[in-house]
Design an enzyme around this catalytic site. Sequence first.
Site, short mmCIF file in Angstrom:
data_model
loop_
_atom_site.label_atom_id
_atom_site.label_comp_id
_atom_site.label_asym_id
_atom_site.label_seq_id
_atom_site.Cartn_x
_atom_site.Cartn_y
_atom_site.Cartn_z
N SER A 52 101.57 85.50 71.76
CA SER A 52 102.40 85.16 72.67
C SER A 52 103.82 83.92 71.61
O SER A 52 105.19 84.19 72.74
CB SER A 52 102.17 84.37 74.63
OG SER A 52 101.53 83.42 73.44
N ASN B 88 95.07 76.24 80.52
CA ASN B 88 95.64 76.73 81.55
C ASN B 88 96.77 75.64 82.15
O ASN B 88 97.68 75.82 82.83
CB ASN B 88 94.94 76.72 81.94
CG ASN B 88 93.84 77.44 81.75
OD1 ASN B 88 94.31 78.21 80.49
ND2 ASN B 88 92.43 78.08 82.03
N THR C 171 132.23 101.04 107.86
CA THR C 171 131.18 100.68 109.03
C THR C 171 130.68 101.94 108.37
O THR C 171 131.29 103.29 108.76
CB THR C 171 130.74 100.38 110.41
OG1 THR C 171 131.43 101.62 110.84
CG2 THR C 171 130.98 98.71 111.29
N SER D 173 137.72 105.24 77.25
CA SER D 173 136.52 105.84 76.54
C SER D 173 136.78 106.75 75.40
O SER D 173 138.22 106.18 75.19
CB SER D 173 136.56 107.07 78.06
OG SER D 173 136.84 108.21 77.18
N LYS E 49 141.22 106.55 80.74
CA LYS E 49 140.66 105.57 81.05
C LYS E 49 139.97 104.66 81.04
O LYS E 49 140.97 103.64 80.31
CB LYS E 49 139.76 106.60 80.57
CG LYS E 49 138.56 107.46 81.28
CD LYS E 49 137.74 108.20 82.75
CE LYS E 49 136.85 108.03 82.45
NZ LYS E 49 136.27 108.26 83.39
N ASN F 143 137.65 101.76 82.13
CA ASN F 143 136.33 101.95 83.25
C ASN F 143 135.80 100.34 83.93
O ASN F 143 135.98 99.24 82.27
CB ASN F 143 135.05 102.07 82.34
CG ASN F 143 135.82 103.62 81.68
OD1 ASN F 143 135.99 103.93 82.53
ND2 ASN F 143 135.45 104.51 80.53
N GLU G 46 129.99 97.59 86.36
CA GLU G 46 128.32 98.70 86.51
C GLU G 46 127.47 98.33 86.04
O GLU G 46 126.57 98.27 85.83
CB GLU G 46 129.11 99.59 85.63
CG GLU G 46 130.20 101.02 86.61
CD GLU G 46 130.46 101.79 85.52
OE1 GLU G 46 130.76 102.99 86.00
OE2 GLU G 46 131.67 101.51 84.63
N TYR H 273 92.02 80.60 86.10
CA TYR H 273 93.52 81.30 84.93
C TYR H 273 92.76 82.51 85.12
O TYR H 273 91.45 83.05 84.22
CB TYR H 273 93.39 79.85 83.95
CG TYR H 273 94.30 80.87 82.56
CD1 TYR H 273 95.73 81.16 82.96
CD2 TYR H 273 93.86 81.66 82.09
CE1 TYR H 273 96.67 81.31 82.47
CE2 TYR H 273 94.41 82.12 81.11
CZ TYR H 273 96.17 81.78 80.98
OH TYR H 273 96.20 83.00 80.19
N GLN I 138 99.42 85.24 81.10
CA GLN I 138 100.32 85.24 80.35
C GLN I 138 101.51 86.31 80.30
O GLN I 138 102.48 86.07 79.29
CB GLN I 138 99.47 86.10 78.52
CG GLN I 138 100.24 85.50 77.72
CD GLN I 138 99.89 85.55 76.45
OE1 GLN I 138 98.67 84.03 75.86
NE2 GLN I 138 99.72 86.22 75.19
N LYS J 242 105.42 85.90 81.78
CA LYS J 242 106.87 84.81 80.74
C LYS J 242 107.56 85.92 81.05
O LYS J 242 109.18 85.68 81.44
CB LYS J 242 106.21 84.19 79.82
CG LYS J 242 105.20 82.68 79.91
CD LYS J 242 104.96 82.69 77.98
CE LYS J 242 103.24 82.01 79.10
NZ LYS J 242 102.69 82.41 80.01
N1 ARG Z 1 99.05 81.59 76.11
C1 ARG Z 1 98.80 81.58 77.05
C2 ARG Z 1 99.05 81.99 78.30
O1 ARG Z 1 100.56 82.02 78.62
C3 ARG Z 1 98.00 79.71 77.42
C4 ARG Z 1 96.95 79.66 78.13
C5 ARG Z 1 95.78 80.36 77.38
N2 ARG Z 1 94.94 79.98 78.34
C6 ARG Z 1 93.08 80.49 78.03
N3 ARG Z 1 92.86 80.08 78.18
N4 ARG Z 1 93.29 81.54 77.29
O2 ARG Z 1 98.51 82.28 79.63
#
Ligand code: ARG
Length: 465
Positions: free
Chosen positions: A31, A118, A163, A285, A291, A293, A298, A325, A330, A333
């Site tokens: 990640s 975690n 309306t 355009s 044009k 725009n 938009e 967890y 992950q 994010k």
């Molecule tokens: N990169 C992980 C996440 O975003 C961090 C936590 C990972 N924990 C684990 N037990 N694999 O959640």
Amino acid sequence: MAQEKQKDAAGLWSGRFDEPVSELVKRFTASVGFDRRLAKFDIDGSLAHARMLHKVEILSAADLAAIENGLEKISAEILAGEFEWSIDREDVHMNIESRLTQLAGDAGKRLHTARSRNDQVATDIRLYLRAAIDEIAVLVRTAQRALLDLADRHTDTVMPGFTHMQVAQPVSYAHHLMAYFEMLSRDAQRLADCRKRVNRLPLGSAALAGTTFQIDRLLVAKELGFDGVCENSLDAVSDRDFAIEFCAAGALVMTHLSRFCEEIIIWMNPRFAFVDLADRFCTGSSIMPQKKNPDVPELIRGKTGRVNGHLVALLTLMKAQPLAYNKDNQEDKEPLFDTVDTLTASLRVFGDMLGGIKVNPDAMREAALEGYATATDLADYLVKKGLPFRAAHEAVAQAVKFAEERGCDLAALDLAELKKFSPLIDEDVFAALTLDGALAARSHLGGTAPARVKAAIAKGRKSIA
Ligand code: ARG
């Protein structure tokens, strides 16, 4: 030590493993490509954790100093773009910890005492989101200020209120703008409310069950500016409600912006010509030379879709997830980051765009005169003279039909013609039938009378001062 080095080189997690993950899996699970955005908050969290460990005598002064110096150096490296991020170390947490160990030796290895990734990652996201909310709240306020500035100039500008997208009753353009001010006020409140639940510390929950060390979570919470701690360790590491709440609040912000943008797009069409948008917010355009725009509104309208999508993604991510967890998390994010980015960019350009709206009061007034916008006013007039509302409604419907056949407005009929629809109609009816009369009459709290709208603007300004 020699053995550890060997494991590192082989890419093993620990002595527990006989082979490293495959290249494919490494790329699949890493990640760091996106969570490195959390680096600053990861370091802040680690510093607070280390200081607490020292305070409760788990970490020596020398180790704390080595960790502080190491993390400071890492911060500088990241800022300078010199930090070497590697997917061999999966995520932002392990990248930083491994560099810290290079810099600080055993002290670096001690940092993870009484902690897990975690609770670490949950803390990082909360710190990140808290800062993002504060930035977005400022942008919401800025957009509100721009609405007030525009409204200030248009309390007496009459436009048709709609309306069903049909002309309904005349309103002040400022009143219309203030409707959006109200929406954004609620957005600001929602963000502030969400922030309260974001601002709780998960750290100290470790992997899921807490830790055997006598840690001081309140100290860490205070150091990091949290209002308190998450009360249950299982909930702390697995809860992402706060991210969902934020995305829901964000989806509403985007919904409000999209409604405004949709109107600008329609009103810019020469058939309406209520407004024009400064050239800096439009594009041409490549094929049609005539044009202009409205790309900016938009795009804001279009970007609403991705934020709605992120909300659904997060809800789906959490649905039926067993405690505590899971690696699923992950996946929280990217939707969260993109929601923050989209909101930030959209609000910024939206606030700017409000300053580029050129209003055409004549076109607005003309349109308000066209659709029998004061028909309700005539009905109200008759009611005030004693006719029951339903009877008045019918009398005016007849009058509108008559005027329509004539191809003229109600106010263009003379008194004798109007009297045919009700003998209660007198000379004073014409005041009620003018646009300005219709506006001025709605002077109650929340109404569109210019004097009332001026008061609403003043109140609005005070509320965001
Ligand atoms: N990169 C992980 C996440 O975003 C961090 C936590 C990972 N924990 C684990 N037990 N694999 O959640």
